[in-house]
Design a protein around this motif. Sequence first.
Motif, PDB file in Angstrom:
ATOM      1  N   PHE A 265       9.607  -9.864   9.318  1.00 51.76           N
ATOM      2  CA  PHE A 265       8.544  -9.228   9.787  1.00 51.76           C
ATOM      3  C   PHE A 265       8.674  -7.851  10.336  1.00 51.76           C
ATOM      4  CE2 PHE A 265       4.993  -7.934  12.470  1.00 51.76           C
ATOM      5  CZ  PHE A 265       3.970  -7.729  11.418  1.00 51.76           C
ATOM      6  N   SER A 266       9.977  -8.059  11.354  1.00 51.80           N
ATOM      7  CA  SER A 266      10.261  -6.875  11.954  1.00 51.80           C
ATOM      8  C   SER A 266      11.028  -5.817  11.310  1.00 51.80           C
ATOM      9  CB  SER A 266      11.315  -7.406  13.215  1.00 51.80           C
ATOM     10  OG  SER A 266      10.901  -8.369  13.929  1.00 51.80           O
ATOM     11  N   VAL A 267      11.678  -6.327  10.293  1.00 56.91           N
ATOM     12  CA  VAL A 267      12.257  -5.319   9.145  1.00 56.91           C
ATOM     13  C   VAL A 267      11.104  -4.364   8.586  1.00 56.91           C
ATOM     14  CG1 VAL A 267      13.530  -5.172   7.059  1.00 56.91           C
ATOM     15  CG2 VAL A 267      14.416  -6.717   8.770  1.00 56.91           C
ATOM     16  N   ILE A 268      10.390  -5.285   8.116  1.00 55.98           N
ATOM     17  CA  ILE A 268       9.179  -4.713   7.483  1.00 55.98           C
ATOM     18  C   ILE A 268       8.479  -3.564   8.442  1.00 55.98           C
ATOM     19  CG2 ILE A 268       6.836  -4.815   6.398  1.00 55.98           C
ATOM     20  CD1 ILE A 268       7.856  -7.762   5.498  1.00 55.98           C
ATOM     21  N   ALA A 269       7.983  -3.909   9.672  1.00 55.74           N
ATOM     22  CA  ALA A 269       7.528  -3.087  10.547  1.00 55.74           C
ATOM     23  C   ALA A 269       8.221  -2.112  11.010  1.00 55.74           C
ATOM     24  CB  ALA A 269       7.156  -3.818  11.670  1.00 55.74           C
ATOM     25  N   GLU A 270       9.664  -2.008  11.198  1.00 55.61           N
ATOM     26  CA  GLU A 270      10.453  -0.964  11.175  1.00 55.61           C
ATOM     27  C   GLU A 270      10.419   0.311  10.405  1.00 55.61           C
ATOM     28  OE1 GLU A 270      14.924  -0.093  13.238  1.00 55.61           O
ATOM     29  OE2 GLU A 270      14.640  -1.817  11.737  1.00 55.61           O
ATOM     30  N   GLU A 271      10.903  -0.309   8.876  1.00 58.38           N
ATOM     31  CA  GLU A 271      10.973   0.682   7.753  1.00 58.38           C
ATOM     32  C   GLU A 271       9.650   1.024   7.141  1.00 58.38           C
ATOM     33  OE1 GLU A 271      13.955  -0.849   5.161  1.00 58.38           O
ATOM     34  OE2 GLU A 271      15.487  -0.991   6.628  1.00 58.38           O
ATOM     35  N   LEU A 272       8.539   0.072   6.994  1.00 59.91           N
ATOM     36  CA  LEU A 272       7.267   0.708   6.578  1.00 59.91           C
ATOM     37  C   LEU A 272       6.167   0.806   7.532  1.00 59.91           C
ATOM     38  CD1 LEU A 272       7.571  -1.948   3.459  1.00 59.91           C
ATOM     39  CD2 LEU A 272       8.356   0.492   3.631  1.00 59.91           C
ATOM     40  N   GLY A 273       6.665   0.675   8.925  1.00 60.85           N
ATOM     41  CA  GLY A 273       5.642   0.811   9.872  1.00 60.85           C
ATOM     42  C   GLY A 273       4.351   0.033  10.012  1.00 60.85           C
ATOM     43  N   PHE A 274       3.555   0.297  10.872  1.00 66.69           N
ATOM     44  CA  PHE A 274       2.223  -0.249  11.070  1.00 66.69           C
ATOM     45  C   PHE A 274       1.466  -0.598   9.740  1.00 66.69           C
ATOM     46  CE2 PHE A 274      -2.345  -0.371  12.228  1.00 66.69           C
ATOM     47  CZ  PHE A 274      -2.435  -1.556  13.010  1.00 66.69           C
ATOM     48  N   VAL A 275       1.489   0.462   8.863  1.00 65.38           N
ATOM     49  CA  VAL A 275       0.815   0.503   7.556  1.00 65.38           C
ATOM     50  C   VAL A 275       1.417  -0.811   6.752  1.00 65.38           C
ATOM     51  CG1 VAL A 275       0.373   1.347   5.501  1.00 65.38           C
ATOM     52  CG2 VAL A 275       0.090   2.616   7.605  1.00 65.38           C
ATOM     53  N   GLY A 276       2.913  -1.007   6.852  1.00 67.81           N
ATOM     54  CA  GLY A 276       3.462  -2.024   5.890  1.00 67.81           C
ATOM     55  C   GLY A 276       3.209  -3.204   6.570  1.00 67.81           C
ATOM     56  N   ALA A 277       3.178  -3.492   7.834  1.00 68.50           N
ATOM     57  CA  ALA A 277       3.111  -4.531   8.623  1.00 68.50           C
ATOM     58  C   ALA A 277       1.690  -5.101   8.307  1.00 68.50           C
ATOM     59  CB  ALA A 277       3.131  -4.492  10.098  1.00 68.50           C
ATOM     60  N   VAL A 278       0.720  -4.464   8.400  1.00 68.88           N
ATOM     61  CA  VAL A 278      -0.813  -4.807   8.235  1.00 68.88           C
ATOM     62  C   VAL A 278      -0.783  -5.157   6.738  1.00 68.88           C
ATOM     63  CG1 VAL A 278      -3.083  -3.784   8.156  1.00 68.88           C
ATOM     64  CG2 VAL A 278      -1.854  -3.249  10.223  1.00 68.88           C
ATOM     65  N   ALA A 279      -0.203  -4.470   5.988  1.00 70.50           N
ATOM     66  CA  ALA A 279      -0.509  -4.879   4.502  1.00 70.50           C
ATOM     67  C   ALA A 279       0.036  -6.542   4.427  1.00 70.50           C
ATOM     68  CB  ALA A 279       0.642  -3.914   3.585  1.00 70.50           C
ATOM     69  N   VAL A 280       1.284  -6.680   5.156  1.00 70.04           N
ATOM     70  CA  VAL A 280       1.591  -8.282   5.083  1.00 70.04           C
ATOM     71  C   VAL A 280       0.669  -9.038   5.513  1.00 70.04           C
ATOM     72  CG1 VAL A 280       3.207  -9.683   6.003  1.00 70.04           C
ATOM     73  CG2 VAL A 280       4.294  -7.692   5.067  1.00 70.04           C
ATOM     74  N   VAL A 281       0.110  -8.824   6.671  1.00 72.28           N
ATOM     75  CA  VAL A 281      -0.825  -9.599   7.432  1.00 72.28           C
ATOM     76  C   VAL A 281      -2.261  -9.793   6.470  1.00 72.28           C
ATOM     77  CG1 VAL A 281      -2.523  -9.731   9.382  1.00 72.28           C
ATOM     78  CG2 VAL A 281      -0.063  -8.867   9.804  1.00 72.28           C
ATOM     79  N   ALA A 282      -2.483  -8.657   5.705  1.00 70.13           N
ATOM     80  CA  ALA A 282      -3.807  -8.585   4.866  1.00 70.13           C
ATOM     81  C   ALA A 282      -3.456  -9.585   3.682  1.00 70.13           C
ATOM     82  CB  ALA A 282      -4.135  -7.335   4.581  1.00 70.13           C
ATOM     83  N   LEU A 283      -2.556  -9.408   3.174  1.00 69.30           N
ATOM     84  CA  LEU A 283      -2.005 -10.140   2.089  1.00 69.30           C
ATOM     85  C   LEU A 283      -2.185 -11.785   2.343  1.00 69.30           C
ATOM     86  CD1 LEU A 283       0.996  -8.444   0.460  1.00 69.30           C
ATOM     87  CD2 LEU A 283      -1.189  -8.735  -0.518  1.00 69.30           C
ATOM     88  N   LEU A 284      -1.399 -12.094   3.506  1.00 71.08           N
ATOM     89  CA  LEU A 284      -1.481 -13.628   4.008  1.00 71.08           C
ATOM     90  C   LEU A 284      -2.734 -13.921   4.377  1.00 71.08           C
ATOM     91  CD1 LEU A 284       1.977 -13.517   6.109  1.00 71.08           C
ATOM     92  CD2 LEU A 284       1.484 -14.649   3.776  1.00 71.08           C
ATOM     93  N   PHE A 285      -3.649 -13.148   4.925  1.00 71.56           N
ATOM     94  CA  PHE A 285      -4.807 -13.604   5.368  1.00 71.56           C
ATOM     95  C   PHE A 285      -5.801 -13.742   3.909  1.00 71.56           C
ATOM     96  CE2 PHE A 285      -9.350 -12.366   5.878  1.00 71.56           C
ATOM     97  CZ  PHE A 285      -9.678 -13.003   6.800  1.00 71.56           C
ATOM     98  N   ILE A 286      -5.833 -12.940   3.029  1.00 72.48           N
ATOM     99  CA  ILE A 286      -6.408 -13.144   1.954  1.00 72.48           C
ATOM    100  C   ILE A 286      -5.883 -14.414   1.294  1.00 72.48           C
ATOM    101  CG2 ILE A 286      -6.609 -12.326  -0.556  1.00 72.48           C
ATOM    102  CD1 ILE A 286      -6.389  -9.353   0.767  1.00 72.48           C
ATOM    103  N   ILE A 287      -4.629 -14.653   1.185  1.00 73.10           N
ATOM    104  CA  ILE A 287      -4.405 -16.180   0.410  1.00 73.10           C
ATOM    105  C   ILE A 287      -4.994 -17.152   1.167  1.00 73.10           C
ATOM    106  CG2 ILE A 287      -2.209 -17.531   0.217  1.00 73.10           C
ATOM    107  CD1 ILE A 287      -0.556 -14.956  -0.494  1.00 73.10           C
ATOM    108  N   ILE A 288      -4.574 -16.959   2.859  1.00 68.10           N
ATOM    109  CA  ILE A 288      -5.363 -18.373   3.500  1.00 68.10           C
ATOM    110  C   ILE A 288      -6.760 -18.308   3.096  1.00 68.10           C
ATOM    111  CG2 ILE A 288      -5.935 -18.955   5.974  1.00 68.10           C
ATOM    112  CD1 ILE A 288      -3.096 -17.805   6.428  1.00 68.10           C
ATOM    113  N   PHE A 289      -7.466 -17.346   3.168  1.00 68.30           N
ATOM    114  CA  PHE A 289      -8.867 -17.117   3.061  1.00 68.30           C
ATOM    115  C   PHE A 289      -9.455 -17.733   1.485  1.00 68.30           C
ATOM    116  CE2 PHE A 289     -12.560 -15.054   0.856  1.00 68.30           C
ATOM    117  CZ  PHE A 289     -13.566 -15.378   1.653  1.00 68.30           C
TER     118      PHE A 289
END
Length: 368
Positions: A265-289
């Motif tokens: 997750f730290s790799v994603i946040a560093e290279e893709l920024g807040f937008v990329g990190a939020v995308a990961v959280v959103a994808l996982l949230f949708i799967i859990i939902f």
Amino acid sequence: MAQRKSLSATGFDKPLLFFVIITCLYGILAIFTATHSLGTLSNVIIQSAAFGLGMVLLLILTIFDFEQFAYLVKYIYAASVLLLVLVLLIGEAGTWGAKSWIRFGPIGIQPAEIAKVAFIITFSYHLTRVQEHINKLRTLLLLLVHMLVIVGLILLQPDLGSSLVFFFMFFVMLFVAGLSYKYILAVLGLGVVMAPLAYFFVLSPYQQHRIQVFFNPDLDPLGSGYNVIQSKIAVGSGQLFGKGLLQGTQNQMGFLPTKSTDFIFSVIAEELGFVGAVAVVALLFIIIFRCIRVARGTTSLFGRYICTGVAAMLIFHTFENIGMCIGLMPVTGIPLPFISYGGTSLVTNLIAVGLVLSVSLRNKKQIF
């Protein structure tokens, strides 16, 4: 002759399958950039192979009627216990020193990951059998034994992170089954009382130091606090849009530890920024939902508990992994679902989703 129902006439959750595939592909991309500086594509190839195998098993389990597992629970439970005993006898140590891997040549499996799905199936069936007596002390003790046999073997590795996943699934599934609040409050109260006593009289000085470093990593910046400090630097330096794919300095210059697994997750946040990190959280949230949605929509208690267990497992993994990357949770070696490198973890998560899709396929069409 009865006609076979089309997917549109059932509750089959096509969005869940879609978002799981997208998240897995996102993970393979993250592993590619995390391991680019190593000059090899072996991790990407292995993860891609695990993704292919996991998808095959997911589709098989989707077609397979989950209710049939009721006839196999004893064998599933026995097999998971046998694997956990076997890893103690012939297992190899992993990144964090736990004897948690069994290797067959170049192929390694982590029995604790497999045991998570086995526990979800067997514990779900156990709950359906005792549903009417869920708040009786004898029933709760037997349910506790069901969980502690597996957790005890995992703690012997020792793997505290994985054992915490089982505790979380255990309590969430019990709560959904109708556990009385008096038990919940009693456990919380006992935990509050026992925590300081355990700290002073049970934990060793080394373990106490690890807890102190968790609250203040700067106490040991080159030792126990190093991982979290470097991770927080990587996450913060990404800012809004990141430094760009393959451009992360913490990642590409090797400052970030276990960057393809625990700190992906730290790799994603560093290279893709807040937008990329939020995308990961959103994808996982949708799967859990979607897992929770399937649980709500089924009339099968067995299916409801299976979906609840899968959702609980994914929730704990997600919050713990992201939390440890940003310094809010202790470092326990818990992978980020569908994203972190690890064939056993990815295949296990895809099998778990296959169980949820099997439940959804046998629902009537859901309208919420």
